[in-house]
Design an enzyme around this catalytic site. Structure first.
Site, PDB file in Angstrom:
ATOM      1  N   ARG A  94     -41.962  67.243 -34.265  1.00  0.00           N
ATOM      2  CA  ARG A  94     -41.393  67.037 -35.414  1.00  0.00           C
ATOM      3  C   ARG A  94     -41.565  65.486 -35.486  1.00  0.00           C
ATOM      4  NH1 ARG A  94     -37.302  69.932 -37.711  1.00  0.00           N
ATOM      5  NH2 ARG A  94     -38.327  68.878 -39.536  1.00  0.00           N
ATOM      6  N   ASP A 243     -34.405  60.489 -42.061  1.00  0.00           N
ATOM      7  CA  ASP A 243     -35.225  60.943 -40.598  1.00  0.00           C
ATOM      8  C   ASP A 243     -35.704  59.728 -39.962  1.00  0.00           C
ATOM      9  OD1 ASP A 243     -35.071  63.430 -42.710  1.00  0.00           O
ATOM     10  OD2 ASP A 243     -34.903  64.216 -40.637  1.00  0.00           O
ATOM     11  N   ASN A 253     -36.669  61.247 -45.899  1.00  0.00           N
ATOM     12  CA  ASN A 253     -35.743  62.199 -45.695  1.00  0.00           C
ATOM     13  C   ASN A 253     -36.126  63.334 -46.247  1.00  0.00           C
ATOM     14  OD1 ASN A 253     -33.005  62.869 -44.819  1.00  0.00           O
ATOM     15  ND2 ASN A 253     -32.620  63.312 -47.024  1.00  0.00           N
TER      16      ASN A 253
HETATM   17  O1  MRU Z   1     -34.247  70.557 -41.673  1.00  0.00           O
HETATM   18  P1  MRU Z   1     -35.228  69.389 -41.378  1.00  0.00           P
HETATM   19  O2  MRU Z   1     -35.141  68.939 -39.884  1.00  0.00           O
HETATM   20  O3  MRU Z   1     -36.722  69.638 -41.912  1.00  0.00           O
HETATM   21  O4  MRU Z   1     -34.860  68.450 -42.396  1.00  0.00           O
HETATM   22  C1  MRU Z   1     -34.535  67.304 -41.880  1.00  0.00           C
HETATM   23  C2  MRU Z   1     -33.272  66.939 -42.110  1.00  0.00           C
HETATM   24  O5  MRU Z   1     -32.355  67.422 -41.622  1.00  0.00           O
HETATM   25  C3  MRU Z   1     -32.803  66.129 -43.264  1.00  0.00           C
HETATM   26  O6  MRU Z   1     -33.813  65.313 -43.926  1.00  0.00           O
HETATM   27  C4  MRU Z   1     -31.715  65.139 -43.297  1.00  0.00           C
HETATM   28  O7  MRU Z   1     -31.143  65.403 -44.451  1.00  0.00           O
HETATM   29  C5  MRU Z   1     -31.479  64.096 -42.729  1.00  0.00           C
HETATM   30  S1  MRU Z   1     -31.322  64.599 -41.005  1.00  0.00           S
HETATM   31  C6  MRU Z   1     -29.551  64.059 -40.506  1.00  0.00           C
END
Ligand code: MRU
Length: 349
Positions: A94, A243, A253
């Site tokens: 990721r 993120d 994010n």
């Molecule tokens: O589900 P993801 O991992 O693709 O999305 C990332 C997130 O979870 C978010 O962007 C979230 O709002 C911030 S991480 C606590």
């Protein structure tokens, strides 16, 4: 946080097993997935069994520790090559998530020093201790984010949030949701607007599940309803997670966050980012330097849910044969962000 009366973290170690709440099947099923190897744990990050900045970081730390236990028989050079490859494999899962790199790196270095001096057994023990302390720090930090962020939540607040930045995403408590939990516990009369967050619907599925479990008033809204709600004066503040946050304050994010920030500016609504300091990347000067993960188009084209017997199915919800584009994140420029809720207080630029 509690599920059916029992305390859980999103990810934890139980003897030799890495245990993860399977976020792919929530809220329809509450399953725990276990992993005994670095490879399986990396794959759990990649396939979204676990997701969310801090939970990805904690899982990555544990996965890196597992790599020390997985070292195949051979000499020191071979062991170092194996570990280097394992680290790369975790980091490739990721790429936008700063916490993934933060945790992997810390655990790698804790283990490598011990490996050279004392061999793989001790190296594994020390790497695991480091990974556990990273996970514990997420719990402590996210709790503090809640304490500080709560100061910005007025009585009767209607809070809009995007994606899931609750306890599932931060090991415990959460980033964006942690202040909400504190405010509610203090008896504030609050309500949360939950963006559904296409394409995976982390808002409609995960955030709504978390808030339901805590009895917090909330309403799921379509992703494109925020402008309408804001224009009608129905949103008092926006809180999202992040993120990766660049040195100049630009914050990556979940895709769709930028839109909400632009709208909040237009309607004079404060827009906050909540994140532990580990999400701030001291090597990233600005948002243009943040790698944006592009995910499989299948996430846009298909939706997943249970049939009447509870069996999970993926169904096509778009025109057969059409292609989809699926960037997972966008970057909100610092000028649209009123403040950052962190474990050391509220930062402003
Ligand atoms: O589900 P993801 O991992 O693709 O999305 C990332 C997130 O979870 C978010 O962007 C979230 O709002 C911030 S991480 C606590």
């Amino acid at each position: 946080m509690k599920v059916n009366g029992l305390d859980y973290r999103a990810v934890w170690m139980e003897k030799e097993a890495l245990c993860m709440i399977d976020q792919r099947v929530l809220p329809f099923r509450f399953d725990i997935v276990t992993s005994y190897s670095c490879q399986v744990s990396s794959n759990a990050i990649r396939n979204m069994t676990v997701r969310g900045a801090g939970t990805i970081g904690a899982t990555a730390g544990y996965a890196m520790a597992q790599a020390f236990r997985d070292i195949p028989p051979g000499n020191m050079d071979q062991a170092l090559i194996f570990l280097e490859q394992a680290k790369k494999e975790i980091e490739n899962t990721r790429p936008t998530a700063r916490d993934l790199f933060f945790a992997t790196d810390k655990v790698y270095h804790a283990g490598i020093q011990a490996l050279v001096k004392s061999g793989p057994q001790i190296a594994y023990q020390l790497a695991l201790a480091e990974a556990s302390s990273i996970a514990d720090a997420y719990v402590f930090n996210s709790r503090m984010i809640g304490v500080y962020g709560n100061e910005m939540i007025p009585e009767n607040a209607r809070i809009l949030t995007h994606c899931n930045a609750g306890w599932l995403a931060l090991v415990d408590y959460g980033s964006a949701l942690s202040p909400v939990y504190v405010a509610f516990k203090q008896g504030k009369n609050i309500k949360v607007w939950v963006d559904e967050t296409r394409p995976r619907s982390q808002g409609a599925k995960l955030t709504a599940w978390e808030l339901s479990n805590q009895g917090i008033p909330h309403t799921i809204i379509p992703d494109n309803a925020a402008a309408y709600l804001m224009s009608k004066g129905l949103v008092d503040l926006v809180i999202t997670g992040a993120d990766r946050i660049a040195v100049n304050g630009d914050a990556a994010n979940k895709i769709g966050t930028l839109e909400k920030a632009i709208l909040a500016k237009e309607y004079g609504i404060p827009f906050y980012i909540a994140a532990p300091l580990s999400t701030f990347d001291p090597e990233c000067p600005d948002g243009d330097h943040i790698t944006i993960e592009e995910r499989d188009q299948a996430e846009v084209l298909f939706s997943m849910g249970p049939d009447k017997d509870g069996e999970m199915h993926e169904i096509l919800t778009c025109n057969p044969g059409s292609q989809a584009f699926n960037p997972a994140f966008d970057v909100t420029p610092a000028r649209l962000i009123k403040g950052y809720f962190t474990e050391q207080g509220i930062k402003t630029l």
